[in-house]
Motif scaffolding. Structure first.
Motif, PDB file in Angstrom:
ATOM      1  N   ARG A 190       0.820  -1.222   0.000  1.00 38.19           N
ATOM      2  CA  ARG A 190       0.000   0.000   0.000  1.00 38.19           C
ATOM      3  C   ARG A 190       0.850   1.267   0.000  1.00 38.19           C
ATOM      4  N   ASN A 191       2.100   1.147   0.484  1.00 40.27           N
ATOM      5  CA  ASN A 191       2.947   2.340   0.539  1.00 40.27           C
ATOM      6  C   ASN A 191       3.622   2.661  -0.789  1.00 40.27           C
ATOM      7  N   LYS A 192       3.213   1.966  -1.860  1.00 44.93           N
ATOM      8  CA  LYS A 192       3.683   2.314  -3.198  1.00 44.93           C
ATOM      9  C   LYS A 192       2.580   2.935  -4.039  1.00 44.93           C
ATOM     10  N   CYS A 193       1.375   2.939  -3.518  1.00 40.84           N
ATOM     11  CA  CYS A 193       0.214   3.364  -4.297  1.00 40.84           C
ATOM     12  C   CYS A 193      -0.373   4.658  -3.734  1.00 40.84           C
ATOM     13  N   VAL A 194      -0.849   5.521  -4.618  1.00 41.67           N
ATOM     14  CA  VAL A 194      -1.495   6.773  -4.220  1.00 41.67           C
ATOM     15  C   VAL A 194      -2.771   6.959  -5.039  1.00 41.67           C
ATOM     16  N   GLY A 195      -3.861   7.228  -4.342  1.00 44.41           N
ATOM     17  CA  GLY A 195      -5.115   7.506  -5.019  1.00 44.41           C
ATOM     18  C   GLY A 195      -5.303   8.999  -5.221  1.00 44.41           C
ATOM     19  N   LEU A 196      -5.764   9.375  -6.401  1.00 41.07           N
ATOM     20  CA  LEU A 196      -6.001  10.793  -6.722  1.00 41.07           C
ATOM     21  C   LEU A 196      -7.499  11.023  -6.886  1.00 41.07           C
ATOM     22  N   ILE A 197      -8.028  11.957  -6.103  1.00 37.57           N
ATOM     23  CA  ILE A 197      -9.431  12.318  -6.235  1.00 37.57           C
ATOM     24  C   ILE A 197      -9.536  13.805  -6.543  1.00 37.57           C
ATOM     25  N   ILE A 198     -10.735  14.231  -6.910  1.00 39.69           N
ATOM     26  CA  ILE A 198     -10.960  15.618  -7.308  1.00 39.69           C
ATOM     27  C   ILE A 198     -12.419  15.955  -7.026  1.00 39.69           C
ATOM     28  N   SER A 199     -12.718  17.210  -6.800  1.00 41.24           N
ATOM     29  CA  SER A 199     -14.104  17.585  -6.512  1.00 41.24           C
ATOM     30  C   SER A 199     -14.961  17.414  -7.769  1.00 41.24           C
ATOM     31  N   PRO A 200     -16.222  17.011  -7.609  1.00 44.47           N
ATOM     32  CA  PRO A 200     -17.092  16.810  -8.777  1.00 44.47           C
ATOM     33  C   PRO A 200     -17.219  18.057  -9.651  1.00 44.47           C
ATOM     34  N   ASP A 201     -17.345  19.222  -9.037  1.00 38.90           N
ATOM     35  CA  ASP A 201     -17.483  20.466  -9.809  1.00 38.90           C
ATOM     36  C   ASP A 201     -16.241  20.721 -10.663  1.00 38.90           C
ATOM     37  N   LYS A 202     -15.072  20.547 -10.063  1.00 45.04           N
ATOM     38  CA  LYS A 202     -13.818  20.780 -10.791  1.00 45.04           C
ATOM     39  C   LYS A 202     -13.683  19.798 -11.946  1.00 45.04           C
ATOM     40  N   LEU A 203     -13.999  18.530 -11.687  1.00 46.20           N
ATOM     41  CA  LEU A 203     -13.877  17.510 -12.722  1.00 46.20           C
ATOM     42  C   LEU A 203     -14.880  17.745 -13.844  1.00 46.20           C
ATOM     43  N   ASN A 204     -16.054  18.192 -13.480  1.00 43.21           N
ATOM     44  CA  ASN A 204     -17.078  18.510 -14.478  1.00 43.21           C
ATOM     45  C   ASN A 204     -16.589  19.606 -15.424  1.00 43.21           C
ATOM     46  N   ALA A 205     -15.997  20.653 -14.852  1.00 45.63           N
ATOM     47  CA  ALA A 205     -15.486  21.759 -15.660  1.00 45.63           C
ATOM     48  C   ALA A 205     -14.332  21.313 -16.560  1.00 45.63           C
ATOM     49  N   ILE A 206     -13.434  20.493 -16.018  1.00 44.41           N
ATOM     50  CA  ILE A 206     -12.289  20.014 -16.786  1.00 44.41           C
ATOM     51  C   ILE A 206     -12.736  19.144 -17.949  1.00 44.41           C
ATOM     52  N   ARG A 207     -13.680  18.274 -17.692  1.00 41.98           N
ATOM     53  CA  ARG A 207     -14.131  17.354 -18.744  1.00 41.98           C
ATOM     54  C   ARG A 207     -14.927  18.078 -19.823  1.00 41.98           C
ATOM     55  N   LYS A 208     -15.703  19.077 -19.432  1.00 35.36           N
ATOM     56  CA  LYS A 208     -16.419  19.864 -20.435  1.00 35.36           C
ATOM     57  C   LYS A 208     -15.440  20.584 -21.351  1.00 35.36           C
ATOM     58  N   GLU A 209     -14.392  21.115 -20.775  1.00 34.52           N
ATOM     59  CA  GLU A 209     -13.377  21.807 -21.567  1.00 34.52           C
ATOM     60  C   GLU A 209     -12.655  20.816 -22.475  1.00 34.52           C
ATOM     61  N   ARG A 210     -12.418  19.630 -21.965  1.00 32.91           N
ATOM     62  CA  ARG A 210     -11.772  18.586 -22.764  1.00 32.91           C
ATOM     63  C   ARG A 210     -12.633  18.223 -23.973  1.00 32.91           C
ATOM     64  N   LEU A 211     -13.927  18.053 -23.755  1.00 37.62           N
ATOM     65  CA  LEU A 211     -14.838  17.734 -24.859  1.00 37.62           C
ATOM     66  C   LEU A 211     -14.892  18.866 -25.875  1.00 37.62           C
ATOM     67  N   LYS A 212     -14.881  20.090 -25.364  1.00 36.03           N
ATOM     68  CA  LYS A 212     -14.898  21.266 -26.240  1.00 36.03           C
ATOM     69  C   LYS A 212     -13.673  21.276 -27.150  1.00 36.03           C
ATOM     70  N   ASN A 213     -12.511  20.982 -26.585  1.00 33.16           N
ATOM     71  CA  ASN A 213     -11.271  20.961 -27.367  1.00 33.16           C
ATOM     72  C   ASN A 213     -11.281  19.856 -28.415  1.00 33.16           C
ATOM     73  N   LEU A 214     -12.023  18.795 -28.127  1.00 31.89           N
ATOM     74  CA  LEU A 214     -12.121  17.684 -29.067  1.00 31.89           C
ATOM     75  C   LEU A 214     -13.231  17.883 -30.094  1.00 31.89           C
ATOM     76  N   GLY A 215     -13.962  18.991 -29.953  1.00 30.34           N
ATOM     77  CA  GLY A 215     -15.049  19.274 -30.880  1.00 30.34           C
ATOM     78  C   GLY A 215     -16.293  18.458 -30.611  1.00 30.34           C
ATOM     79  N   LEU A 216     -16.451  17.991 -29.353  1.00 28.60           N
ATOM     80  CA  LEU A 216     -17.607  17.182 -28.989  1.00 28.60           C
ATOM     81  C   LEU A 216     -18.562  17.978 -28.108  1.00 28.60           C
ATOM     82  N   LYS A 217     -19.778  17.507 -27.990  1.00 30.70           N
ATOM     83  CA  LYS A 217     -20.777  18.198 -27.189  1.00 30.70           C
ATOM     84  C   LYS A 217     -20.498  17.999 -25.704  1.00 30.70           C
ATOM     85  N   SER A 218     -20.651  19.077 -24.948  1.00 31.85           N
ATOM     86  CA  SER A 218     -20.365  19.028 -23.517  1.00 31.85           C
ATOM     87  C   SER A 218     -21.402  18.227 -22.744  1.00 31.85           C
TER      88      SER A 218
END
Length: 271
Positions: A190-218
């Motif tokens: 377990r001391n070699k592994c790290v879990g990464l989490i993020i707030s839902p609002d932040k992740l929502n904004a990041i993924r929408k921007e990612r879709l926008k850059n890919l030319g896909l619908k948010s």
């Protein structure tokens, strides 16, 4: 046919620098028949005497890169006493550095080799991070120094590359509800592994921007709030099952998160 001239390379390291210099000089005299013999890792007066015995027998030149003052002085004196031409390839430039920077050298052999080893360790770590990015090959988990796990867009890849530049072999694994995590993930300490989490609002904004850059619908499921909550909930269950430390990356820069990861793992491994 002319007899081959001999130049002995004497070094307290591997002698690569001296050999390159000797070869460069030899070409200026059209001395293609010069034979170069390396005497590496010279660390004692006895080692120097061995070289001198061979050099005097063949009327050879000695070109040396020795930084330990006592050995250098001994070689200079003994070579002069028995009439062998010994050339110090480092000292003139060393003296120029001392005078220019008003600083004394470390006088430690093998420092260049240490720099080379450090460079190759970094390259190896970078190649490892690329090869085992995004769960491409779960076998890399077993050989990693650090394993990062988390849902998509939690900075796993940039963190892996940043840590690789610090000479850590990093594998990262995406956590997706529809895909069973690799078995290797549960075999690691377990001391070699790290879990990464993020707030839902932040992740929502990041993924929408990612879709926008890919030319896909948010409105795509990838960026929907319900989907994000489902992924984060599933990821946390996996992290708790593993028992690894968890870091919230919502408002952290890559450098900050990386330092935090190293600090956490250091504490985990020392406890």
């Amino acid at each position: 046919m002319k007899n081959r001239e001999i130049v002995y390379i004497v070094s307290d390291s591997v002698g690569e620098t001296a050999e390159l210099v000797v070869k460069a000089v030899a070409t200026q005299f059209n001395r293609g028949y010069v034979e170069i013999k390396r005497q590496t890792y010279v660390e004692s007066f006895e080692d120097i005497e061995d070289v001198l015995a061979m050099a005097i027998h063949g009327s050879a030149i000695i070109a040396y890169t020795i930084v330990i003052p006592t050995l250098k002085e001994y070689l200079d004196k003994r070579a002069k006493d028995i009439g062998i031409h010994a050339v110090d390839l480092l000292n003139p430039l060393m003296e120029a550095f001392i005078n220019k920077f008003n600083q004394q050298p470390k006088y430690q052999p093998k420092l260049m080799r240490k720099l080379d080893d450090d460079y190759f360790r970094k390259i190896e770590a970078i190649e490892f991070a690329v090869k085992y990015d995004d769960g491409r090959d779960p076998r890399g988990i077993l050989n990693a120094d650090i394993i990062l796990i988390g849902v998509s867009r939690t900075s796993k890849t940039p963190l892996s590359m940043y840590l690789a530049h610090k000479r850590y072999k990093v594998a990262n694994v995406p956590i997706v509800p529809e895909i069973k995590p690799p078995d290797e993930l549960f075999k690691m300490p377990r001391n070699k592994c790290v879990g990464l989490i993020i707030s839902p609002d932040k992740l929502n904004a990041i993924r929408k921007e990612r879709l926008k850059n890919l030319g896909l619908k948010s409105e795509a499921n990838y960026a929907s709030f319900e989907r994000i909550l489902e992924e984060l909930d599933y990821a946390e269950k996996i992290m708790k099952r593993i028992g690894c430390p968890i870091i919230n990356v919502s408002d952290k820069a890559i450098e900050e998160t990386a330092d935090y990861i190293l600090d956490i793992l250091k504490k985990e491994r020392s406890s």
